[in-house]
Design an enzyme around this catalytic site. Structure first.
Site, PDB file in Angstrom:
ATOM      1  CG  ASP A  80     -13.766  -9.312   0.945  1.00 31.97           C
ATOM      2  OD1 ASP A  80     -12.665  -9.419   1.497  1.00 31.97           O
ATOM      3  OD2 ASP A  80     -14.043  -9.819  -0.165  1.00 31.97           O
TER       4      ASP A  80
ATOM      5  CG  ASN B  63      -4.605  -8.378  -6.930  1.00 33.28           C
ATOM      6  OD1 ASN B  63      -4.251  -7.219  -7.114  1.00 33.28           O
ATOM      7  ND2 ASN B  63      -4.917  -8.846  -5.728  1.00 33.28           N
TER       8      ASN B  63
ATOM      9  CG  ASP C 186      -0.552  -2.968  -4.022  1.00 30.70           C
ATOM     10  OD1 ASP C 186      -1.313  -3.828  -3.521  1.00 30.70           O
ATOM     11  OD2 ASP C 186       0.680  -3.084  -4.080  1.00 30.70           O
TER      12      ASP C 186
ATOM     13  CD  GLU D 247      -9.423  -9.548  -1.066  1.00 27.57           C
ATOM     14  OE1 GLU D 247      -9.977 -10.572  -1.490  1.00 27.57           O
ATOM     15  OE2 GLU D 247      -8.203  -9.498  -0.781  1.00 27.57           O
TER      16      GLU D 247
END
Length: 328
Positions: A187, A195, A204, A230
């Site tokens: 992760d 973000n 992205d 993620e």
């Protein structure tokens, strides 16, 4: 991925099966003039051999031939899964209704009685071409849909569905043959901040680059998947714990070494890894194995992130002190 447009434009192959040389040569010349590639055979046995040497889409099939007649040829084709898409047009001097019915029941798509007009034969072949091309387009689209259903659109990696399908297969194999199997769950650390700071579009981009880095550092026998958000999962068949730890450390370092820029700002990301290994003496289900990897991953988060932890039993998730930062 299959290109259905390219597939639709490829020239079709026609197999002419006829024991009369004069008729065979005449039909072959006509079919070639229509732009098809042509293969010939003198009987059903010869035709089956040719089909396994060179593919064909349409078969112009005489019924009455030595060694293997057209009826037996159709039966053999129907029994072979690799040949079932053949479009067979029977061309025969036999005009009996029972012969036509039998030929169609055995898988032929059309029946033309000799003597026939070459113009009519051309028309029947054109009809067959439309059917064959339509089938090819449907098959190509089906292949695309199946691939898309198992592929993560953003990263191009396998998606969770594909990962779990393959993982179940590997678990069965590992249990049956007492083979090693390891799972990595990773992760990205503090990904929400990326973000929030730079926007989801930039997030992205980060996910794509991380996915590519993970995939490029895995073996062809491994499966790297975007598991969700993620989070990524890597399936390592035939892999014991020490080797799995080395793989995880290498991946952890590879992610840390990625460099991203945004408005002249250099950005680095890190990831935490959890490892779980299949235990042949006490085999786990996929759900149990992933839960163990998840527990190890959360231990990596608790212990400072950017590190690898191993699930070692209920209430114990640990690895020798290591992190990409410490090994750099």
């Amino acid at each position: 991925m299959v290109d259905s447009t390219l597939e639709a434009n490829l020239p079709l192959g026609v197999l002419v099966v006829e024991d009369d040389r004069e008729i065979r040569d005449m039909v072959t010349m006509m079919v070639k003039s229509m732009g098809y590639t042509v293969v010939t055979a003198v009987n059903g046995k010869d035709a089956l051999a040719r089909l396994h040497e060179q593919s064909a889409d349409i078969v112009l099939l005489d019924l009455m031939m030595p060694e293997m007649d057209g009826f037996e040829f159709c039966q053999r084709v129907r029994e072979d899964p690799t040949l079932r898409d053949l479009h067979i047009i029977i061309t025969s001097a036999r005009d009996a209704l029972e012969d036509k019915v039998r030929g169609l029941e055995l898988g032929a798509a059309d029946y033309l009685t000799k003597p026939f007009s070459l113009t009519e034969l051309q028309a029947r072949i054109k009809v067959g071409e439309r059917i064959v091309r339509y089938q090819k387009t449907l098959q190509a689209q089906q292949t695309q849909l199946e691939q898309l259903a198992r592929e993560d659109v953003l990263t191009g990696l396998a998606n969770r569905r594909r990962f779990e399908e393959r993982a179940r297969e590997e678990l069965l194999r590992a249990g049956r043959y007492q083979h090693a199997l390891s799972v990595l769950l990773t992760d990205l650390d503090h990904f929400k901040a990326i973000n929030d700071t730079y926007g989801h579009s930039y997030g992205d981009t980060v996910l794509k680059e991380v996915g590519q880095a993970l995939s490029s550092h895995c073996r062809s026998s491994d499966l790297c998947a975007r598991y969700g958000g993620e989070e990524f999962a890597i399936l390592l068949p035939e892999t014991q714990l020490p080797e799995a730890q080395l793989v995880a450390e290498r991946l952890c370092t590879a992610i840390q070494n990625l460099t991203f820029t945004q408005a002249a700002e250099v950005i680095h990301v890190t990831a935490s890894f959890g490892i779980a290994c299949f235990d042949a003496s006490n085999p786990q289900s996929l759900e149990e194995l992933m839960e163990q990897a998840d527990q190890a991953l959360y231990a990596a988060k608790r212990n400072g992130r950017n590190r690898v932890e191993v699930y070692a039993g209920p209430g114990r998730s640990f690895a020798p002190p290591s992190s990409a930062a410490e090994s750099a």
